[in-house]
Write a protein that holds these residues in place. Structure first.
Motif, PDB file in Angstrom:
ATOM      1  N   LEU A  82       0.807  -1.059  -0.037  1.00  0.00           N
ATOM      2  CA  LEU A  82       0.012   0.348   0.132  1.00  0.00           C
ATOM      3  C   LEU A  82       1.281   0.922  -0.071  1.00  0.00           C
ATOM      4  O   LEU A  82       0.362   1.987   0.375  1.00  0.00           O
ATOM      5  N   VAL A  83       2.523   0.498   0.506  1.00  0.00           N
ATOM      6  CA  VAL A  83       3.138   2.375   0.031  1.00  0.00           C
ATOM      7  C   VAL A  83       2.493   2.975  -1.472  1.00  0.00           C
ATOM      8  O   VAL A  83       3.176   4.704  -0.905  1.00  0.00           O
ATOM      9  N   ALA A  84       2.745   3.054  -2.548  1.00  0.00           N
ATOM     10  CA  ALA A  84       2.339   3.786  -3.442  1.00  0.00           C
ATOM     11  C   ALA A  84       0.993   4.348  -3.502  1.00  0.00           C
ATOM     12  O   ALA A  84       0.481   5.271  -3.565  1.00  0.00           O
ATOM     13  N   ALA A  85       0.036   3.487  -3.273  1.00  0.00           N
ATOM     14  CA  ALA A  85      -1.760   3.877  -2.822  1.00  0.00           C
ATOM     15  C   ALA A  85      -1.730   5.228  -2.176  1.00  0.00           C
ATOM     16  O   ALA A  85      -1.675   5.622  -2.342  1.00  0.00           O
ATOM     17  N   THR A  86      -1.173   4.598  -0.989  1.00  0.00           N
ATOM     18  CA  THR A  86      -1.150   5.727   0.432  1.00  0.00           C
ATOM     19  C   THR A  86      -0.041   7.257   0.229  1.00  0.00           C
ATOM     20  O   THR A  86      -0.676   8.526   1.135  1.00  0.00           O
ATOM     21  N   GLY A  87       0.826   6.841  -0.465  1.00  0.00           N
ATOM     22  CA  GLY A  87       1.716   8.031  -0.951  1.00  0.00           C
ATOM     23  C   GLY A  87       2.882   8.092  -0.058  1.00  0.00           C
ATOM     24  O   GLY A  87       3.190   9.035   0.498  1.00  0.00           O
TER      25      GLY A  87
END
Length: 359
Positions: A82-87
């Motif tokens: 979820l790193v990319a999705a959460t920024g």
């Protein structure tokens, strides 16, 4: 400097790390995180162990916004996917979660990866991560069933850790001095801030303690790498339409010098070098002005060299001054040229900091 390098520079300069869930102490995340960031938190980790993806994304949106405003790093716990999705700037994993290599592969090449460690062997292996957490130093309800590692592991990490590390586990205002005396100069805090009645005040006291060090204990000097990282982390890139005041002053100075030499050449006051020399110098000044206005690093650097030569020349002239006028002329050049040289140092550094790349 790549995005990962910039994040690592900010990480190296960080001292106070806050960890909490989406409702710290039963309150909205914003009501704790915002004041904590104002108080001096450098890194925030969102830890939502039993939350759904939708709940994590919603809390992460709040966390990312406040961290961006404060210039703090935002870390997601145990969800490299979820790193990319959460920024988020990175992810933190435990010993029983994905490995550092796996987390890095999932989170992306620009993401920071932190890891929890609980033994000397794990501290040594933590060199693969960007940072490690060392603990729990004291027994804490945040990690039920996890025995405290005590201060011995803190001292071991101080002597052997190869990456930035944070003491964690029961670290609060009552225990932080003993943890620092054991060798820590960074701390990860949970309840002492998340459950504090006044999170900002509690954060300021903890940040002050980390800055000052334990009473009566001489703190180790920061390495040159740490000091450089702190300086780099404090620098912002120069925006597309931004021109700092020292840069504008330098451009105006170059234009003035070029214009003066052009006038001298045109009116016949060429001196021993002749009009050709003045015209060459004039062209160089106008070229320097254009280069600095368009924010070319080499133009600013060459103009700084010219300023340094002027300061040295007039300092030598001052040593041989035979009148009040000579002294006044020397100071009239040395003081503003020296000031501008010093101010352009930071401009040069900022010119080397790239604008943020998209995550």
């Amino acid at each position: 400097m790549s995005l990962l390098e910039r994040r690592r520079a900010r990480l190296s300069a960080a001292r106070l790390y806050l960890i909490c869930d989406a409702t710290p102490g039963g309150r909205p995340l914003e009501s704790v995180l915002a004041p904590a960031l104002r108080g001096g938190v450098d890194i925030f980790q969102l830890r939502c162990k039993d939350a759904s993806d939708e709940e994590i994304l919603a809390a992460a949106a709040v966390a990312r916004e406040w961290c961006e405003v404060a210039g703090a790093l935002f870390i997601l716990n145990d969800r490299p996917d979820l790193v990319a999705a959460t920024g988020a700037d990175g992810v933190h994993v435990g010993q029983d979660d994905a490995s550092v290599a796996q987390a890095r592969a999932i989170a992306g090449p620009d993401a920071l990866v932190g890891q929890s460690t609980h033994s000397p062997e794990q501290v040594e292996a933590g060199a693969e991560a960007d940072y490690i957490g060392v603990g729990p130093v004291h027994t804490t309800p945040t990690k039920p069933g996890r025995p405290a590692v005590g201060l011995e592991l803190v001292t071991y990490a101080a002597r052997n850790a190869k990456v930035p590390w944070f003491a964690i586990g029961g670290v609060d205002e009552a225990t932080i001095n003993t943890v620092m005396a054991a060798g820590a100069n960074r701390a990860a805090i949970v309840r002492a801030i998340a459950e504090a009645e006044d999170p900002e005040a509690a954060t300021r006291r903890l940040a002050h303690a980390l800055d000052e060090g334990p009473p009566g204990v001489r703190r180790p000097r920061k390495s040159s790498e740490e000091r450089n990282a702190e300086l780099r982390a404090a620098l912002d890139p120069i925006g597309p339409g931004e021109r700092p005041t020292p840069l504008v002053v330098a451009v105006a100075t170059a234009l003035l010098l070029g214009t003066i030499n052009l006038v001298l050449a045109a009116t016949g006051y060429s001196g021993k070098g002749g009009a050709g020399t003045l015209l060459v110098y004039c062209a160089l000044m106008f070229a320097a002005a254009w280069g600095m206005w368009t924010k070319h690093y080499i133009a600013v650097l060459l103009f700084q060299i010219l300023l340094a030569i002027l300061v040295v020349f007039f300092f030598l002239f001052l040593l041989r001054a035979s009148s009040v006028g000579d002294v006044a002329l020397s100071f009239a050049v040395i003081v503003p040229a020296g000031w501008l040289f010093w101010k352009l140092v930071r401009v040069l550094a900022r010119l080397q900091v790239p604008l943020d790349d998209p995550v």
